[in-house]
Design an enzyme around this catalytic site. Structure first.
Site, mmCIF file in Angstrom:
data_model
loop_
_atom_site.group_PDB
_atom_site.id
_atom_site.type_symbol
_atom_site.label_atom_id
_atom_site.label_comp_id
_atom_site.label_asym_id
_atom_site.label_seq_id
_atom_site.Cartn_x
_atom_site.Cartn_y
_atom_site.Cartn_z
ATOM 1 N N HIS A 170 34.779 33.710 45.666
ATOM 2 C CA HIS A 170 35.799 34.499 45.244
ATOM 3 C C HIS A 170 36.239 34.836 46.636
ATOM 4 C CE1 HIS A 170 38.744 35.633 42.294
ATOM 5 N NE2 HIS A 170 39.433 36.507 42.936
ATOM 6 N N GLU A 171 36.141 36.089 47.037
ATOM 7 C CA GLU A 171 36.399 37.077 47.900
ATOM 8 C C GLU A 171 36.285 36.704 49.469
ATOM 9 O OE1 GLU A 171 37.802 39.588 47.305
ATOM 10 O OE2 GLU A 171 37.018 40.011 44.882
ATOM 11 N N HIS B 30 39.621 34.928 49.592
ATOM 12 C CA HIS B 30 40.543 36.311 50.359
ATOM 13 C C HIS B 30 41.139 36.208 51.426
ATOM 14 C CE1 HIS B 30 41.913 36.762 46.129
ATOM 15 N NE2 HIS B 30 40.567 37.332 45.401
#
Length: 647
Positions: A83-84, A87
């Site tokens: 998820h990170e 980003h």
């Protein structure tokens, strides 16, 4: 040079939360783990092994439950890392540098060097995270359907599908600092053109959601779910504080927007040539001019910076023979442009743990800007009546100067007081000693000194010598040129204003202006008398009166048994103390007697690798390498300082 360019120049090392350690890199991005992550993995593994999996897949052994519980916890954080990473990768595509990714107790955080400057960039960077979690949920659901049920593998895949679905949905809630809050902010920002209004709306939405979670947690507590209730309330507290922190961040940016670094910088910061001695740097630039650090120039070009921290690593006796070029921090340096605003300078100093920044344009040094410059600016704004804006700004300066990790920054509650700048730095260095603030910082209008009360004592900043200190009424901790040092309140360090202003003829000799040397020794019948010499390195005379102190040290610099007897009784060193005038670059001597033969029932005698000598009435030792075998429990018979004309 833009702020973004400056940030690229400053990229020296990945930046992590305090308490984190690096585990490697993915796609060139440094990955770190905060120590709280270990607690989270253990807690999740325990909850799955003790409750979730025995209910979902009954009949397996305890060991199996623990293994799949631990595997699930690790894969959950692997999902958070994915998820990170989305980003971070999108941020890099939008020309925003990513320092690192850190996994911690609440999940993960991507450390971006700068905030997005366009609403479209913020939208893309923010929305991709929840989307990636929803995609992972679908992938794990497909895997779960393909595996036979019931079974451990299928149970783990189903669990990961569920938690990634919840992770994606939770992060789409339109409240700051969640991804959904940033998406919401980007939409409002794009529609209104006002980042301030968008931040206010997103932060208020985040606080409202945080309070809802706190209330839900309290209800769960009242219905008997102690663990779930506490955890839910804790997450709500975290989100509520994070939203408030974001609002303060925006307040600082607004209050400092349009204030260029060139307006506050010191255009004449002093300079050091590469061949300047460390001794001259300490006495001329640090003690006389009051600079913590100065740029080092060669042929008109900035080649480095030398600071008291660099000088501190060098023994005092080596200062005269060592050039600043040998100890300086060399280029490329962390610099800032004169057109950059004050907020960029504050963040850069905080991120890199610096007290000052060179201001550079087109490769030319224009000046220096320091934390003290920022403090004076904020004080002036308050005195001119900008109280409301400055109060908000100072509270963010604290968060920036403290280099608060995303955990602590987000968790900060609205407070009635706060530390800032030098007080914040000292609190960060010794938080348990300083304690928490009771009042905000106040200033004496007559001398400009700053005071702030804490639960453990008083913080003090003296304008006259730019020293920050904390006292508990008996002992003081001073943030001086050698870092944080402690002393009794009745004592002083040589760099304190009360002890060493610019030297004048006839003042007491201070350790910082003295050099120590061994002249020679005479031995006979197991007795040794050593002659030691203090040399005045200053350009003015000074005086010495009395007996030096001494401490035997081993090779590691640790203290050995030492018993200093002033006067001693050995006839050669029995001359009484007298005031000795030491001319500029002149010297005075003293004698030390010791016995090399064991006394009484001694079987061993301490043997030093060096000797720490403290000049009369001083507190800073001068160290000199010397092997002394001092029997009688390390007894040293100390003679008074005598003029060199006395044999």
């Amino acid at each position: 040079m833009t702020q973004q360019d400056t940030a690229r120049t400053a990229a020296i090392a990945p930046r992590h939360m305090p308490g984190s350690f690096s585990i490697g890199k993915v796609a060139g991005i440094d990955i770190a783990i905060h120590y709280t992550w270990l607690f989270a993995v253990a807690l999740i593994a325990w909850s799955l092994a003790a409750g979730y999996y025995p209910t979902d897949v009954p009949g397996l052994g305890a060991t199996t439950y623990w293994l799949i519980g631990l595997l699930s916890a690790v894969l959950l954080f692997a999902s958070v890392l994915a998820h990170e990473l989305t980003h971070s990768l999108v941020a890099r595509m939008r020309s925003i540098r990513v320092d690192s990714i850190t996994l911690f107790i609440f999940g993960g955080v991507s450390n971006l060097a700068t905030e997005p400057t366009k609403p479209s960039d913020e939208f893309l960077i923010s929305v991709v995270g929840p989307v990636s979690s929803l995609v992972l949920a679908g992938v794990f659901w497909v895997i779960a359907q393909a595996l036979p049920e019931p079974g451990p593998a299928g149970a783990v895949a189903s669990y990961l599908a569920l938690v990634n679905l919840l992770l994606g949905a939770f992060n789409l809630i339109p409240g700051f600092p969640l991804d959904g809050g940033r998406v919401f902010r980007s939409l409002v920002w794009g529609a209104t053109g006002s980042l301030r209004r968008a931040t206010l709306l997103a932060s208020y939405s985040g606080q409202a959601f945080g309070w809802l979670l706190i209330l839900w947690g309290l209800l769960r507590l009242l219905t008997g779910d102690a663990f779930g209730g506490l955890w839910t309330a804790f997450i709500g507290w975290f989100l509520n504080g994070a939203a408030e922190s974001a609002r303060r961040d925006q307040s600082l940016d607004e209050s400092l927007r349009g204030v260029p670094v060139s307006r506050l910088m010191d255009a004449n910061p002093g300079q050091a040539a590469t061949n300047m001695s460390v001794r001259d740097f300490v006495f001329q630039d640090v003690m006389d001019a009051g600079h913590r650090a100065v740029p080092v120039m060669s042929d008109g070009q900035l080649v480095g910076i030398v600071s008291m921290t660099d000088a501190r690593r060098l023994p005092g006796e080596a200062w005269p023979s060592t050039s600043v070029e040998q100890i300086m921090t060399r280029a490329p340096l962390v610099t800032i442009s004169p057109e950059d605003d004050l907020a960029a300078a504050i963040r850069l100093m905080a991120q890199k743990g610096l007290h000052q920044l060179p201001v550079v344009e087109n490769g030319q040094l224009l000046g220096m800007i320091s934390r003290e410059d920022v403090l004076r600016f904020l004080q002036l704004r308050q005195e001119l009546g900008a109280h409301r804006v400055e109060r908000q700004a100072v509270r963010l300066v604290l968060a920036v100067v403290l280099l608060v990790s995303p955990v602590a920054s987000a968790a900060a509650q609205p407070a009635t007081c706060s530390f800032m700048l030098g007080f914040a730095a000292l609190y960060t260095a010794i938080p348990n000693i300083v304690g928490e603030c009771i009042t905000d910082e106040s200033h004496n209008p007559e001398n400009g000194d700053a005071l702030q009360s804490t639960t453990n004592g008083l913080l003090v900043w003296r304008k006259a010598d730019n020293l920050t200190a904390f006292t508990n009424g008996t002992q003081s901790w001073v943030d001086g040129p050698f870092g944080v040092e402690t002393r009794l309140d009745a004592q002083r360090f040589f760099y304190g204003l009360a002890i060493i202003p610019t030297p004048t003829a006839g003042d007491r000799c201070h350790a910082a202006g003295l050099a120590l040397a061994v002249v020679g020794s005479d031995a006979g019948a197991g007795n040794v008398v050593g002659t030691f010499r203090f040399t005045n390195q200053l350009d003015v005379s000074c005086t010495l009166f009395g007996f030096p102190g001494a401490q035997l040290l081993d090779a590691a610099g640790d203290a050995l048994p030492t018993n200093v007897v002033r006067g001693g009784g050995f006839s050669v060193i029995s001359a009484p103390p007298l005031t000795v005038a030491v001319p500029a670059h002149g010297s005075a001597h003293f004698l030390i007697h010791w016995e090399q033969v064991p006394v009484g029932g001694e079987t061993t005698c301490p043997v030093s690798a060096s000797l720490a000598v403290i000049a009369p009435d001083e507190f800073l030792p001068l160290n000199i390498p010397i092997n002394i075998r001092a029997c009688g429990g390390g007894r040293l018979d100390m003679g008074a300082v005598q003029p060199d004309s006395v044999a």
